[in-house]
Design a protein around this motif. Structure first.
Motif, PDB file in Angstrom:
ATOM      1  N   PRO A  40      24.582  20.966 -41.743  1.00 45.17           N
ATOM      2  CA  PRO A  40      23.185  20.581 -41.969  1.00 45.17           C
ATOM      3  C   PRO A  40      22.595  19.790 -40.813  1.00 45.17           C
ATOM      4  O   PRO A  40      21.536  19.187 -40.952  1.00 45.17           O
ATOM      5  N   TYR A  41      23.239  19.806 -39.662  1.00 49.81           N
ATOM      6  CA  TYR A  41      22.796  18.978 -38.544  1.00 49.81           C
ATOM      7  C   TYR A  41      22.028  19.773 -37.498  1.00 49.81           C
ATOM      8  O   TYR A  41      22.144  20.989 -37.413  1.00 49.81           O
ATOM      9  N   VAL A  42      21.282  19.037 -36.697  1.00 48.24           N
ATOM     10  CA  VAL A  42      20.664  19.586 -35.497  1.00 48.24           C
ATOM     11  C   VAL A  42      21.219  18.751 -34.337  1.00 48.24           C
ATOM     12  O   VAL A  42      20.973  17.542 -34.268  1.00 48.24           O
ATOM     13  N   LEU A  43      21.988  19.384 -33.477  1.00 52.15           N
ATOM     14  CA  LEU A  43      22.500  18.714 -32.292  1.00 52.15           C
ATOM     15  C   LEU A  43      21.405  18.725 -31.237  1.00 52.15           C
ATOM     16  O   LEU A  43      20.755  19.754 -31.041  1.00 52.15           O
ATOM     17  N   ILE A  44      21.218  17.578 -30.595  1.00 53.73           N
ATOM     18  CA  ILE A  44      20.203  17.518 -29.540  1.00 53.73           C
ATOM     19  C   ILE A  44      20.825  16.872 -28.300  1.00 53.73           C
ATOM     20  O   ILE A  44      21.754  16.064 -28.406  1.00 53.73           O
ATOM     21  N   GLN A  45      20.334  17.277 -27.155  1.00 57.66           N
ATOM     22  CA  GLN A  45      20.809  16.714 -25.895  1.00 57.66           C
ATOM     23  C   GLN A  45      19.602  16.582 -24.981  1.00 57.66           C
ATOM     24  O   GLN A  45      18.846  17.538 -24.805  1.00 57.66           O
ATOM     25  N   GLU A  46      19.427  15.388 -24.445  1.00 63.72           N
ATOM     26  CA  GLU A  46      18.280  15.159 -23.568  1.00 63.72           C
ATOM     27  C   GLU A  46      18.375  16.062 -22.346  1.00 63.72           C
ATOM     28  O   GLU A  46      19.454  16.247 -21.789  1.00 63.72           O
ATOM     29  N   LYS A  47      17.234  16.587 -21.952  1.00 65.01           N
ATOM     30  CA  LYS A  47      17.166  17.361 -20.724  1.00 65.01           C
ATOM     31  C   LYS A  47      16.682  16.441 -19.628  1.00 65.01           C
ATOM     32  O   LYS A  47      15.822  15.601 -19.856  1.00 65.01           O
ATOM     33  N   ALA A  48      17.230  16.594 -18.458  1.00 64.67           N
ATOM     34  CA  ALA A  48      16.793  15.782 -17.317  1.00 64.67           C
ATOM     35  C   ALA A  48      15.322  16.085 -17.040  1.00 64.67           C
ATOM     36  O   ALA A  48      14.888  17.226 -17.168  1.00 64.67           O
ATOM     37  N   ALA A  49      14.595  15.047 -16.674  1.00 62.87           N
ATOM     38  CA  ALA A  49      13.181  15.246 -16.354  1.00 62.87           C
ATOM     39  C   ALA A  49      13.058  16.180 -15.150  1.00 62.87           C
ATOM     40  O   ALA A  49      13.803  16.049 -14.188  1.00 62.87           O
TER      41      ALA A  49
END
Length: 100
Positions: free
Chosen positions: A90-99
Motif C-alpha cells: 500500500p506504499y508509494v516509494l518516492i525519491q527526490e530528483k536532483a534539481a
C-alpha cells in the motif's frame, strides 16, 4: 514470484511525479522516502518480496524513511518538485530528483 519477474513488473510501474500529485498519499501516511543513491527498484523488490532483513537494514541506516514534517513543509512550498515514484501497495516509494 521470482525477483527477476518482480523487478520487471515494478520497472513498468516506475514513474515520475510532482509533489502536488503525491500529497494525498502523504496525507494517508503511505509515502516512503528512498535516499538518493539507493536504487528505488531494489527497495521496491525488497518490500514487495517481503525481504524483511534488507528492509530493516535500510531503515536502521535511515536510507528509507517516512518523510519528516519539515521535508513535507519544504515540498509544499515547491509544488512542482519532481520525484521518482514507485507504487508498491500500500506504499508509494518516492525519491527526490536532483534539481535540473
Amino acid at each position: 514470484m521470482a525477483d527477476t519477474d518482480l523487478r520487471a513488473e515494478l520497472t513498468e510501474n516506475l514513474d515520475e511525479a510532482e509533489w502536488e500529485w503525491l500529497i494525498p498519499h502523504a496525507q494517508r501516511d503511505a509515502l516512503i522516502l528512498v535516499a538518493v543513491g539507493l536504487d528505488i527498484l531494489d527497495v521496491g523488490v525488497a518490500i514487495a518480496g517481503d525481504n524483511v532483513s534488507q528492509v530493516e537494514t535500510w531503515v536502521d541506516e535511515a536510507l528509507i524513511t517516512k518523510p519528516s514534517v519539515t521535508q513535507i513543509g519544504e515540498w509544499n512550498t515547491q509544488g512542482a518538485k519532481q520525484f521518482k515514484t514507485l507504487i508498491v501497495q500500500p506504499y508509494v516509494l518516492i525519491q527526490e530528483k536532483a534539481a535540473a
